[in-house]
Scaffold this active site. Sequence first.
Site, PDB file in Angstrom:
ATOM      1  N   GLU A 143       0.815  -1.216   0.000  1.00  0.00           N
ATOM      2  CA  GLU A 143       0.000   0.000   0.000  1.00  0.00           C
ATOM      3  C   GLU A 143       0.851   1.269   0.000  1.00  0.00           C
ATOM      4  O   GLU A 143       0.820   2.059   0.951  1.00  0.00           O
ATOM      5  CB  GLU A 143      -0.955   0.001   1.194  1.00  0.00           C
ATOM      6  CG  GLU A 143      -1.957  -1.134   1.138  1.00  0.00           C
ATOM      7  CD  GLU A 143      -2.981  -1.064   2.269  1.00  0.00           C
ATOM      8  OE1 GLU A 143      -2.733  -0.383   3.272  1.00  0.00           O
ATOM      9  OE2 GLU A 143      -4.040  -1.706   2.126  1.00  0.00           O
ATOM     10  N   GLU A 288      -6.813  -7.879  -0.386  1.00  0.00           N
ATOM     11  CA  GLU A 288      -7.105  -7.875   1.057  1.00  0.00           C
ATOM     12  C   GLU A 288      -8.529  -7.434   1.278  1.00  0.00           C
ATOM     13  O   GLU A 288      -9.004  -6.491   0.622  1.00  0.00           O
ATOM     14  CB  GLU A 288      -6.238  -6.836   1.788  1.00  0.00           C
ATOM     15  CG  GLU A 288      -4.814  -7.172   2.003  1.00  0.00           C
ATOM     16  CD  GLU A 288      -4.114  -6.074   2.827  1.00  0.00           C
ATOM     17  OE1 GLU A 288      -4.781  -5.380   3.621  1.00  0.00           O
ATOM     18  OE2 GLU A 288      -2.911  -5.919   2.645  1.00  0.00           O
TER      19      GLU A 288
HETATM   20  C1  GAL Z   1      -4.367  -2.944   5.090  1.00  0.00           C
HETATM   21  C2  GAL Z   1      -2.903  -3.329   5.242  1.00  0.00           C
HETATM   22  C3  GAL Z   1      -2.751  -4.561   6.109  1.00  0.00           C
HETATM   23  C4  GAL Z   1      -3.575  -4.446   7.346  1.00  0.00           C
HETATM   24  C5  GAL Z   1      -5.007  -4.184   6.965  1.00  0.00           C
HETATM   25  C6  GAL Z   1      -5.973  -4.159   8.127  1.00  0.00           C
HETATM   26  O1  GAL Z   1      -4.547  -1.643   4.657  1.00  0.00           O
HETATM   27  O2  GAL Z   1      -2.298  -3.571   3.998  1.00  0.00           O
HETATM   28  O3  GAL Z   1      -1.394  -4.745   6.416  1.00  0.00           O
HETATM   29  O4  GAL Z   1      -3.053  -3.422   8.140  1.00  0.00           O
HETATM   30  O5  GAL Z   1      -5.076  -2.963   6.269  1.00  0.00           O
HETATM   31  O6  GAL Z   1      -5.937  -3.013   8.851  1.00  0.00           O
END
Ligand code: GAL
Length: 520
Positions: A143, A288
Site C-alpha cells: 500500500e 485484502e
Molecule cells: C491494510 C494493510 C494490512 C492491514 C489491513 C488491516 O490496509 O495492507 O497490512 O493493516 O489494512 O488493517
Amino acid sequence: MIRFGGDYNPEQWPSPVWAEDVGLMLRAGVNLVTVGVFSWSRLQPGPDEFDFGWLDRVLDLLGSAGIGVCLATPTASPPPWFTRLHPTAMPINHDGVRLSHGSRDTYCVNAPAYQSASLEITGRLASRYAGHDALRLWHVHNEYGTTCYCDHCAAAFRRWLAARYGDPATLNDAWSTDFWSQRVSNFDEVLPPRATQYLSNPAQLLDYRRFVSDAMLEHYRSQRALLSGAPVTTNFVLGGWVPVDHARWAREVDIVAIDDYPTTLAERAFAADLARGWARGGPWMLMEHAPSVEAREIAQPYLDRGATGILYFQWRASRGGAEQWHPAMVPHEGPDTPVFREISALGATLRDREPVAVTATSALIYDEQTMWALQSPHLPPRAEGYEATVKRWHRAFDGPVDVVPPDASLGEYDLVVAPLLYLLPAAGHRALRDYVSGGGRLVLTFDSGLVDEHCRVTPGALDDLIGARRIQHDLEPATATVLRHTPDGRPAVLENHYGGGVVRYVATDLDDLGLTLLEI
Ligand code: GAL
C-alpha cells in the site's frame, strides 16, 4: 482458477504452528498466501546480517502442500536498525515534524539511504526465490502511500517540476504565482507545500500529489526491475488520502490488486468495478479484505464483477501488536469458529470456479486527480464530496459498469456518466468530446469542467459538450450549477447544490438511460 487465501505472517508464530496452518489452509481451500509483507527485521536483523532460513522453510512447506506464494518485498516497514543509522530517511510531515520509528510505513521514498536499503533486500529476495516452485506472484511493498515533506523530497520535487515545466516562467504561469507574490525566479525557490500561514496554492498542492505518486511509482519500478520468475503487482489501497494515481500505476502491474475495507455491498461493487476499469481488460484481484461470518455474501460482488482472486487480511489473528483485534480467517479462538467455517465454505465453492468475464455497456468516470483537486482549501461549499457523488451515481446502475479514468477509450460504451468532473485537462476533454461527437450519450453533473489541470478556472469549458452553461456560482449559501447533455437535446439531468442539501431536476426521462436516480 480463482485465487483464494490471505496475508500469512508465520514470523509471528513458532514453527510448530506453521504445520498446523498448512493443514488448516488445505481444509479451507486456500491456494495462495501473501508472505513476508512486514518481515524486513526478520530477514535482515542488522545492516550486514541476513536470515532467510525461516522463509526457506515456510516456502518449502507451502510449496509441498501445493499452496502458492505471493511473495512480498518487505520495504513498507524498515527495521529499527535502519532508523537508527539513517534518521534523515524518516519522513517529515506537513507540519515539519520528523516521524519516529514505532509503527509502519515510516520512511521517505526519496531518501537515498532508504532507496538503497530497500533495493538491497529486494534484490536478495529476488535472487533467492525467483526460481522457487511455490512462487506465483511478487507483491512489491505494501500500500504505497506515505507522503513526506523533507529536504530530499524538496530536491526531488524541484527536479520533477523542471522536467514538467522546463523553466520557471512556465511554472509561474501554471501555478498562477502572481497571486500573493509567489513568483519564483528559479526552481530552487520552490518548496513542498509545507504548513504555511494561510491557504496554500492549489496548483502547488495538486502537483505535489502528482509528484509523490510519481516518486513512489519510480520506487516500485526499481523494485520490479529486480524481480523475475512470476508476475509482479503491488496492492492498491482505496480512498482519498492516498497520493497514488492508481489509473496510471495500473499500467505498471501485471495484475491489478486492491485492498478494500468498506462497509456496504454497494461500496464493494464500486471497488470491484473500479479495479476492473483500472485493469482495462486485464486481470484484477481482491488482495485484502476483512474476514467475516458473511464471507460468501461479501465475496459475491467482487466475483460477479470479474475478480480472479479473493484474499483476506489476514490468515491467523496476531496475538499482539497494533492489529491484534483485526478479524482473521483463523480467529484467536482457532478454527472451530463460525468465521473459519464460513471462510472454508467459501473456499469450497470457489474450488472449481473460473473468473467471470464481464462486459459492461456503460462507463462511470472516476479520476483521482479530480478528487485531489477537490481537496484544495477554500472551494465553494458542496453538500457532497467527490467520492460520495461518484458512488451515488454508481448505485444508480443495476449491474456492472466500468469505472474508468477520464482519458480511457470510451467509444464502446452506450452511456458514460462523469460525475463532478471538476478538473478537466485537455486530454480528458478531448476524450469526452470525441465520445459525444461520435454519438455517445454523456451525463455530466454539477461543478464539471470548472478548472484545467493547473486548477485555473476555465469558464465555459464544456459548452461544446453540453449546450448549456453554469449560470450561477455563489459562495453563499452555496453553489448552483447547471448540467445538460448533448447539443441535440438528448437526456439531461439538472442538479442544484446548496449548503444544506441537494435539489435535483430531471430534465428528460431518465428511464431512457436505464438509470434510477437515487436521493441522498
Ligand atoms: C491494510 C494493510 C494490512 C492491514 C489491513 C488491516 O490496509 O495492507 O497490512 O493493516 O489494512 O488493517
